[in-house]
Every structure is written in C-alpha cells, then in structure tokens.
Scaffold this active site. Structure first.
Site: not given
Length: 366
Positions: A15, A75, A94, A96, A118, A240, A270
């Site tokens: 991506r 990421k 993101y 995490h 997120e 989540l 994640d």
C-alpha cells in the site's frame, strides 16, 4: 506545507499513503508533495501518475523524511525509519502503539507529532480512518481462513460452504464490530454456519436484524467461547478496544479443546491479538501451528490487496490531511475534536492514556 509520502518498507506492504488523486487535491491547495520513487508501484500507481498530479519525485526515503513537515504513510515506522523521524515533524499513519513498546519509545525520543489513524474518532464514536481497513481485513479473514482450512496446508479439510448432502463449515466470529460484521457477511455468503459473539447487546441485535438466519448471535463470555471452539472450524478474532491492547479471549489452554486443523485468523494482531498464542506474521510467512491449530496473524492483511486498500484509505484520510496541511496540527486539532483524539504522542509526551496503561514504564499524559 511540505508533505512526504515514503515507500512502505514493512514486509510485503504494497500500500501507499496517498493516491495520485489525493496528491492532486493537496497540490491544488498550494501544498508541496514529495513522493518517493516507486512508492505507489505496488498499488498500481506509477511515478508518472504522481508527477502528472503535481508531486515531486525523490529518490530515497531519507530525502522524503528530511524535506517534509508532515509524513503521510500507511504503517507505523519500523526500526530502520526511527532515526529518520524529525523533531516537530507530523507523522500521520496507523501506529498501534499499545502493541509495541520499542516503537512507542522511539517516537517519544523523536519528539515528533504522532497522529494515529486508528484513534481518530468521530462524534458518533466510530473510527472513520480505521473502518475501511477493518472492512478489508474482515472480508479477507474469511478468504484466508477458507484457504488454510484446506488439508495440504494442515487445515481440517473443510469446505466452508459445504455441498449438497454435506454440512457447511462452522465459523466463530469474536466481536461484532466492523471486522466481525464483514467477516460474518463473507462467511454467510459462502454458505457457512456462522456464530458471532459480542458483549454489546445493541451490536448483537443489529447483527440479528441484518444477517440471514444461518448467522447466529450469542453473548460473549468465557463459558460460551469454550463451548463453541470445540465445534467450529474457523475462528475469527475481531475484537477492538480503541487504542488499547486487545483482551485475550482465547488462552493457550483452550487450544487443546479445538479439533486438529482448526484455523484461527486473529485480525486483532495489530493491537496484540485476542488469542494468547498470537504473534505477528507476514504475508511471506503467514501461518504457524501450535497444538495442531493453524494460526494466521498477518499484521497488515489489507496490504495483500493494495489497490483496493490504498484507494479506500485515501478516501477517508484526505480530508484530515488537508486540514492538517491547511491549518497546521495545533489549529487543526483545536478545531476538530475527532482529529484531536488522533494525537497519541506530542513532542515526547504520551497524549493517549491507553498507551500509558499498556506498559509498565511511567509516562505523563500531555
């Protein structure tokens, strides 16, 4: 503002943080966009596409970081990128954090502005920048689970949809959020028998209203989970907790109650995973087996379908990128409550309490 889009270097991550269409909008708003050579190739976007949209192509990831006031990527930075992140640089991606202490400490040390996709949360309590990737991951979890149920890869040898005269496979979905709903929808579409569990009765009522009759809802507790893992072929972990580590709903001792060849797809990896035996894997080496149970826990599942994922991600991130670029991060987060909730680390201070709670070291909320 000068905005950088580096090439993702995480294993098999194809991506990219911005489509050419997104770059076009930023340039139209008088911002400068630097894109690393080849950044979009994995998603089907060539350097020429970005040039046509007004981007400046840079040869190395180091140059992209060095010349940019804001980094937009997919990421979290990995170890090779830690030293590239600059003081006061906005990093929008993101993160995490709760699942990685080394990353958290590295970003604290960098004194950058870390805004996590997120944890951006709208007024309805939903996570608009996580939703599209959760939709992709939820649907992919069934595709991958069905594949690893095949006997040549040590699965039970079950066809999820069954055939006339043979019962369909059984899918247990833990969590009735975006991942769980999408997983249940895909599994039901294949004809599988689906049980979806959650502690939120409003979610279960919603599932019961919109899903076909072969999707069964049940309240989630340890007793019920232990009951169902004995009879289900594919287990999807879709739990989540916003910005926090996922709860361990399946413990190591529960594996012995599963039939050999049962497949677990832990989409919650994640955030540390909702299965005690979960550890992050890659698309290159996606599965491992413990106690004859197949574990699939790729930490960037949507990276396997990069075109779909990149377009879906840019659709939702671009309005926030424009706000940050047009106003600067301080004014943008002051004006937008949902974006303010994305602030995780600010110039060396942790600004999100769930990150502090995830680790034993001490930090102060900014």
């Amino acid at each position: 503002m000068k905005i950088g889009v580096p090439k993702e270097i995480k294993n098999n991550e194809s991506r990219v943080g911005m489509t050419p269409a997104g770059v076009f909008e930023l340039v139209k708003n008088n911002h400068t966009v630097y894109v690393q050579t080849g950044a979009g190739e994995g998603s089907g976007f060539l350097d020429g596409d970005y040039k046509s949209a007004g981007a400046i192509i840079l040869d190395t990831i180091g140059l992209v970081y060095a010349m940019s006031e804001m980094i937009v990527k997919v990421k979290e930075p990995i170890a090779e990128e830690y030293e590239l992140v600059q003081k006061d640089q906005i990093v929008f991606t993101y993160f995490h954090f709760a699942s990685s202490e080394p990353l958290t400490k590295a970003m604290i040390k960098s004194e950058s502005i870390c805004i996590a996709y997120e944890t951006v949360e709208d007024e309805e309590g939903t996570l608009p920048l996580l939703t599209p990737m959760s939709e992709v991951a939820g649907r992919m979890s069934i595709q991958q689970g069905a594949r690893y149920l095949e006997k040549p890869v040590k699965g039970r040898g079950v066809l999820l949809g069954g055939v006339p005269g043979v019962q369909p496979g059984r899918v247990l979905v833990l969590g009735a959020g975006v991942v769980g709903i999408q997983a249940a929808k895909m599994a039901a579409g294949l004809g599988a028998h689906v049980t979806i569990m959650d502690v939120n009765m409003k979610r279960l009522r919603y599932v019961n209203d919109v899903m076909p009759s072969h999707v069964i809802t049940e309240f989630s507790n340890e007793f019920n989970i232990r009951k169902h893992i004995k009879t289900h072929d594919l287990i999807i972990g879709g739990v989540l907790l916003k910005g926090a580590k996922a709860p361990k709903l399946i413990t190591r001792d529960m594996l012995k109650d599963m039939r050999p060849g049962t497949v677990i797809v832990d989409v919650a990896v994640d955030q540390g995973g909702c299965v005690e035996t979960t550890r992050p894997t890659t698309h290159e080496d996606p599965v491992y087996i413990i106690d004859d149970v197949v574990h699939y826990s790729v930490a960037n599942m949507p990276g396997a379908v990069p075109y779909t994922s990149t377009v879906a991600l840019t659709n939702v991130t671009l309005p926030y990128v424009l706000k940050l670029a047009n106003l600067g991060w301080e004014k943008a987060t002051d004006n937008d409550e949902s974006l303010r909730k994305g602030l995780n680390i600010i110039r060396g201070e942790v600004a999100y309490k769930e990150i502090i709670e995830a680790f034993v070291w001490e930090a102060e909320v900014a």
